[in-house]
Motif scaffolding. Structure first.
Motif, PDB file in Angstrom:
ATOM      1  N   SER A 104      60.038 -19.534  25.739  1.00  0.00           N
ATOM      2  CA  SER A 104      59.613 -19.489  24.336  1.00  0.00           C
ATOM      3  C   SER A 104      58.182 -19.004  24.198  1.00  0.00           C
ATOM      4  O   SER A 104      57.257 -19.545  24.818  1.00  0.00           O
ATOM      5  CB  SER A 104      59.728 -20.872  23.698  1.00  0.00           C
ATOM      6  OG  SER A 104      59.194 -20.859  22.385  1.00  0.00           O
ATOM      7  N   PHE A 105      57.994 -17.996  23.346  1.00  0.00           N
ATOM      8  CA  PHE A 105      56.657 -17.525  22.999  1.00  0.00           C
ATOM      9  C   PHE A 105      55.958 -18.554  22.112  1.00  0.00           C
ATOM     10  O   PHE A 105      54.738 -18.730  22.184  1.00  0.00           O
ATOM     11  CB  PHE A 105      56.761 -16.193  22.262  1.00  0.00           C
ATOM     12  CG  PHE A 105      55.443 -15.638  21.805  1.00  0.00           C
ATOM     13  CD1 PHE A 105      54.610 -14.967  22.685  1.00  0.00           C
ATOM     14  CD2 PHE A 105      55.033 -15.780  20.484  1.00  0.00           C
ATOM     15  CE1 PHE A 105      53.387 -14.456  22.269  1.00  0.00           C
ATOM     16  CE2 PHE A 105      53.819 -15.277  20.053  1.00  0.00           C
ATOM     17  CZ  PHE A 105      52.990 -14.616  20.951  1.00  0.00           C
ATOM     18  N   SER A 155      68.522 -11.972  25.015  1.00  0.00           N
ATOM     19  CA  SER A 155      69.062 -13.308  24.803  1.00  0.00           C
ATOM     20  C   SER A 155      69.845 -13.762  26.026  1.00  0.00           C
ATOM     21  O   SER A 155      70.326 -12.945  26.814  1.00  0.00           O
ATOM     22  CB  SER A 155      69.983 -13.299  23.576  1.00  0.00           C
ATOM     23  OG  SER A 155      70.609 -14.554  23.405  1.00  0.00           O
ATOM     24  N   ILE A 156      69.954 -15.069  26.193  1.00  0.00           N
ATOM     25  CA  ILE A 156      70.918 -15.639  27.132  1.00  0.00           C
ATOM     26  C   ILE A 156      71.841 -16.595  26.376  1.00  0.00           C
ATOM     27  O   ILE A 156      72.460 -17.469  26.957  1.00  0.00           O
ATOM     28  CB  ILE A 156      70.228 -16.361  28.310  1.00  0.00           C
ATOM     29  CG1 ILE A 156      69.169 -17.345  27.821  1.00  0.00           C
ATOM     30  CG2 ILE A 156      69.630 -15.356  29.270  1.00  0.00           C
ATOM     31  CD1 ILE A 156      68.536 -18.170  28.952  1.00  0.00           C
ATOM     32  N   GLY A 157      71.931 -16.373  25.066  1.00  0.00           N
ATOM     33  CA  GLY A 157      72.801 -17.179  24.227  1.00  0.00           C
ATOM     34  C   GLY A 157      72.002 -17.932  23.168  1.00  0.00           C
ATOM     35  O   GLY A 157      70.798 -18.164  23.322  1.00  0.00           O
ATOM     36  N   PRO A 158      72.645 -18.309  22.063  1.00  0.00           N
ATOM     37  CA  PRO A 158      71.967 -19.013  20.974  1.00  0.00           C
ATOM     38  C   PRO A 158      71.349 -20.325  21.437  1.00  0.00           C
ATOM     39  O   PRO A 158      71.885 -21.026  22.290  1.00  0.00           O
ATOM     40  CB  PRO A 158      73.109 -19.276  19.978  1.00  0.00           C
ATOM     41  CG  PRO A 158      74.141 -18.245  20.290  1.00  0.00           C
ATOM     42  CD  PRO A 158      74.068 -18.040  21.766  1.00  0.00           C
ATOM     43  N   GLY A 159      70.191 -20.632  20.863  1.00  0.00           N
ATOM     44  CA  GLY A 159      69.537 -21.903  21.146  1.00  0.00           C
ATOM     45  C   GLY A 159      68.670 -21.917  22.388  1.00  0.00           C
ATOM     46  O   GLY A 159      68.091 -22.956  22.729  1.00  0.00           O
ATOM     47  N   ARG A 160      68.540 -20.763  23.082  1.00  0.00           N
ATOM     48  CA  ARG A 160      67.744 -20.721  24.316  1.00  0.00           C
ATOM     49  C   ARG A 160      66.802 -19.512  24.282  1.00  0.00           C
ATOM     50  O   ARG A 160      67.196 -18.411  24.666  1.00  0.00           O
ATOM     51  CB  ARG A 160      68.650 -20.675  25.543  1.00  0.00           C
ATOM     52  CG  ARG A 160      69.538 -21.895  25.694  1.00  0.00           C
ATOM     53  CD  ARG A 160      70.352 -21.809  26.976  1.00  0.00           C
ATOM     54  NE  ARG A 160      69.480 -21.823  28.153  1.00  0.00           N
ATOM     55  CZ  ARG A 160      69.919 -21.617  29.392  1.00  0.00           C
ATOM     56  NH1 ARG A 160      71.204 -21.375  29.607  1.00  0.00           N
ATOM     57  NH2 ARG A 160      69.076 -21.649  30.398  1.00  0.00           N
ATOM     58  N   PRO A 161      65.579 -19.691  23.793  1.00  0.00           N
ATOM     59  CA  PRO A 161      64.633 -18.569  23.755  1.00  0.00           C
ATOM     60  C   PRO A 161      64.429 -17.969  25.148  1.00  0.00           C
ATOM     61  O   PRO A 161      64.384 -18.684  26.149  1.00  0.00           O
ATOM     62  CB  PRO A 161      63.340 -19.222  23.240  1.00  0.00           C
ATOM     63  CG  PRO A 161      63.794 -20.441  22.509  1.00  0.00           C
ATOM     64  CD  PRO A 161      65.003 -20.933  23.249  1.00  0.00           C
ATOM     65  N   HIS A 162      64.270 -16.658  25.182  1.00  0.00           N
ATOM     66  CA  HIS A 162      64.180 -15.948  26.470  1.00  0.00           C
ATOM     67  C   HIS A 162      63.238 -14.765  26.293  1.00  0.00           C
ATOM     68  O   HIS A 162      63.576 -13.632  26.573  1.00  0.00           O
ATOM     69  CB  HIS A 162      65.590 -15.480  26.859  1.00  0.00           C
ATOM     70  CG  HIS A 162      65.758 -15.094  28.287  1.00  0.00           C
ATOM     71  ND1 HIS A 162      65.339 -15.881  29.329  1.00  0.00           N
ATOM     72  CD2 HIS A 162      66.325 -14.002  28.859  1.00  0.00           C
ATOM     73  CE1 HIS A 162      65.644 -15.295  30.477  1.00  0.00           C
ATOM     74  NE2 HIS A 162      66.227 -14.148  30.220  1.00  0.00           N
ATOM     75  N   THR A 163      61.997 -15.046  25.843  1.00  0.00           N
ATOM     76  CA  THR A 163      61.162 -13.975  25.307  1.00  0.00           C
ATOM     77  C   THR A 163      60.366 -13.200  26.347  1.00  0.00           C
ATOM     78  O   THR A 163      60.285 -11.974  26.281  1.00  0.00           O
ATOM     79  CB  THR A 163      60.214 -14.512  24.228  1.00  0.00           C
ATOM     80  OG1 THR A 163      59.353 -15.508  24.805  1.00  0.00           O
ATOM     81  CG2 THR A 163      60.994 -15.121  23.074  1.00  0.00           C
ATOM     82  N   ALA A 164      59.724 -13.876  27.301  1.00  0.00           N
ATOM     83  CA  ALA A 164      58.869 -13.155  28.249  1.00  0.00           C
ATOM     84  C   ALA A 164      59.686 -12.225  29.130  1.00  0.00           C
ATOM     85  O   ALA A 164      59.352 -11.047  29.294  1.00  0.00           O
ATOM     86  CB  ALA A 164      58.078 -14.146  29.112  1.00  0.00           C
ATOM     87  N   PHE A 228      60.523 -28.779  31.302  1.00  0.00           N
ATOM     88  CA  PHE A 228      61.939 -28.423  31.372  1.00  0.00           C
ATOM     89  C   PHE A 228      62.727 -29.166  30.296  1.00  0.00           C
ATOM     90  O   PHE A 228      63.628 -28.594  29.670  1.00  0.00           O
ATOM     91  CB  PHE A 228      62.492 -28.754  32.759  1.00  0.00           C
ATOM     92  CG  PHE A 228      63.933 -28.369  32.961  1.00  0.00           C
ATOM     93  CD1 PHE A 228      64.297 -27.049  33.145  1.00  0.00           C
ATOM     94  CD2 PHE A 228      64.933 -29.340  32.953  1.00  0.00           C
ATOM     95  CE1 PHE A 228      65.631 -26.686  33.325  1.00  0.00           C
ATOM     96  CE2 PHE A 228      66.259 -28.993  33.134  1.00  0.00           C
ATOM     97  CZ  PHE A 228      66.611 -27.660  33.323  1.00  0.00           C
ATOM     98  N   ARG A 229      62.392 -30.430  30.068  1.00  0.00           N
ATOM     99  CA  ARG A 229      63.066 -31.201  29.009  1.00  0.00           C
ATOM    100  C   ARG A 229      62.856 -30.534  27.646  1.00  0.00           C
ATOM    101  O   ARG A 229      63.795 -30.409  26.845  1.00  0.00           O
ATOM    102  CB  ARG A 229      62.527 -32.634  28.973  1.00  0.00           C
ATOM    103  CG  ARG A 229      62.948 -33.529  30.132  1.00  0.00           C
ATOM    104  CD  ARG A 229      62.392 -34.942  29.947  1.00  0.00           C
ATOM    105  NE  ARG A 229      62.602 -35.802  31.086  1.00  0.00           N
ATOM    106  CZ  ARG A 229      63.712 -36.497  31.309  1.00  0.00           C
ATOM    107  NH1 ARG A 229      64.712 -36.430  30.448  1.00  0.00           N
ATOM    108  NH2 ARG A 229      63.814 -37.276  32.373  1.00  0.00           N
ATOM    109  N   GLU A 230      61.625 -30.103  27.387  1.00  0.00           N
ATOM    110  CA  GLU A 230      61.336 -29.443  26.114  1.00  0.00           C
ATOM    111  C   GLU A 230      62.111 -28.134  25.992  1.00  0.00           C
ATOM    112  O   GLU A 230      62.618 -27.802  24.918  1.00  0.00           O
ATOM    113  CB  GLU A 230      59.831 -29.186  25.988  1.00  0.00           C
ATOM    114  CG  GLU A 230      58.994 -30.441  25.821  1.00  0.00           C
ATOM    115  CD  GLU A 230      57.515 -30.125  25.691  1.00  0.00           C
ATOM    116  OE1 GLU A 230      57.183 -28.935  25.509  1.00  0.00           O
ATOM    117  OE2 GLU A 230      56.692 -31.053  25.779  1.00  0.00           O
ATOM    118  N   GLN A 231      62.179 -27.398  27.091  1.00  0.00           N
ATOM    119  CA  GLN A 231      62.871 -26.109  27.080  1.00  0.00           C
ATOM    120  C   GLN A 231      64.359 -26.277  26.784  1.00  0.00           C
ATOM    121  O   GLN A 231      64.943 -25.504  26.016  1.00  0.00           O
ATOM    122  CB  GLN A 231      62.690 -25.425  28.434  1.00  0.00           C
ATOM    123  CG  GLN A 231      63.422 -24.094  28.567  1.00  0.00           C
ATOM    124  CD  GLN A 231      63.277 -23.507  29.955  1.00  0.00           C
ATOM    125  OE1 GLN A 231      62.422 -23.915  30.745  1.00  0.00           O
ATOM    126  NE2 GLN A 231      64.119 -22.552  30.279  1.00  0.00           N
TER     127      GLN A 231
END
Length: 318
Positions: A104-105, A155-164, A228-231
């Motif tokens: 997440s950015f 993307s790697i699917g909804p609900g999982r930011p994958h920005t960098a 990791f929990r936050e992610q």
């Protein structure tokens, strides 16, 4: 066309594991000398040992320690290649080194985000700045930059930011495509290709934690676990202990490697076959081909709720 690699000299970054290691082994088996780098000395030494067992006499494989995100280290790597191979040119450059991370950015750790981007994009840029002049100095050069399916689907699917990772891989794809015309105008004897793998059986998940956190998965600190929990958010039960999460992360990494539809060796073969055929766009894996088709068919539906439907179209059995 590049009929074979015998007698040529290749540079392979990130050669310690995964596709990089298999590229080194397969190139050397065809009589191509290789200079390869990695962050970790033990894995790159193993790569060289395995490659030389399969290589014909006279094939040279050199190993180098290099952080591809550091321009000065990449320049040192280049100088070592020139000296140790007694050459003024190289024939092939595979900018393969990469890590996953920096989800997440907005909510993620800035340091991890920038480290991921600096390796995945900066490593390719630095590799090109240092080694493209040596490709141009050859009579027939080929630059191969590794992007990803995340270079056309962020993307790697909804609900999982994958920005960098996605931003870096989009940059690699766009840069390599732009070089097609640049080479045609300024160095027509040099070709380039962008590689876009799908799910390949490598240790990238485990190795990325080692690079970004500075330790193996089993040594992740409680602060790392909190991140990791936050992610993962609601996808991770609150009842799991930190040790259970360490085992979960390790299991995820091993599962990514062991349950992939395509092995690293198979992926390397596809890449080298693409170079032989002088392709500029090399999709690796049936999932990569399906995802490419799905995004092109419905780009407006690639994200949000439609992203899950798109992801399901590329999974085995769908």
């Amino acid at each position: 066309m590049v009929e074979n690699f015998d007698g040529r000299l290749a540079v392979v970054t990130g050669g310690g594991t995964g596709m990089g290691r298999e590229l080194v082994i397969q190139l050397a088996a065809e009589g191509c000398s290789v200079a390869t780098c990695d962050l970790f000395e033990d894995v790159i030494a193993e790569t060289a040992e395995r490659a030389l067992k399969e290589a014909p006499a006279g094939t040279k494989v050199t190993t180098h320690l290099c952080d591809m995100s550091d321009a000065a280290q990449v320049e040192r790597f280049r100088d070592e290649v020139v000296a140790q191979h007694a050459t003024d040119h190289v024939n092939l450059v595979f900018n393969n080194a990469g890590v996953g991370g920096g989800g997440s950015f907005i909510a993620g750790d800035r340091g991890e985000w920038e480290r991921t981007f600096d390796i995945d994009w900066g490593g390719v840029y630095n590799g090109c700045r240092s080694f493209v002049p040596l490709l141009i100095a050859s009579d027939d050069g080929y630059l191969v930059n590794t992007s990803s399916v995340n270079g056309f689907w962020a993307s790697i699917g909804p609900g999982r930011p994958h920005t960098a990772y996605s931003a870096a891989k989009f940059a690699v794809k766009g840069f390599t495509e732009a070089l097609i015309e640049d080479f045609a105008v300024n160095a027509p004897h040099v070709k380039c290709a962008v590689v876009m793998p799908g799910h390949i059986g490598t240790d990238i998940v485990l190795n990325s934690r080692k690079v970004l956190a500075g330790s193996d998965v089993g040594d992740l600190t409680d602060t790392d676990i909190d991140g990791f929990r936050e992610q993962m958010g609601a996808m991770l039960p609150d009842t799991l202990t930190n040790d259970q999460i360490r085992e979960l992360i390790k299991g995820m990494g091993e599962g990514f490697r062991d349950n992939a539809p395509l092995s690293a060796a198979q992926a390397a073969t596809i890449i080298l076959d693409g170079v032989r055929a002088e392709k500029w766009r090399i999709l690796v894996g049936d999932d990569a081909h399906r995802l490419d088709q799905a995004v092109r068919a419905n780009p407006e539906g690639a994200y949000g709720p439609g992203g899950l439907d798109l992801l399901n179209t590329i999974l085995p059995g769908n």
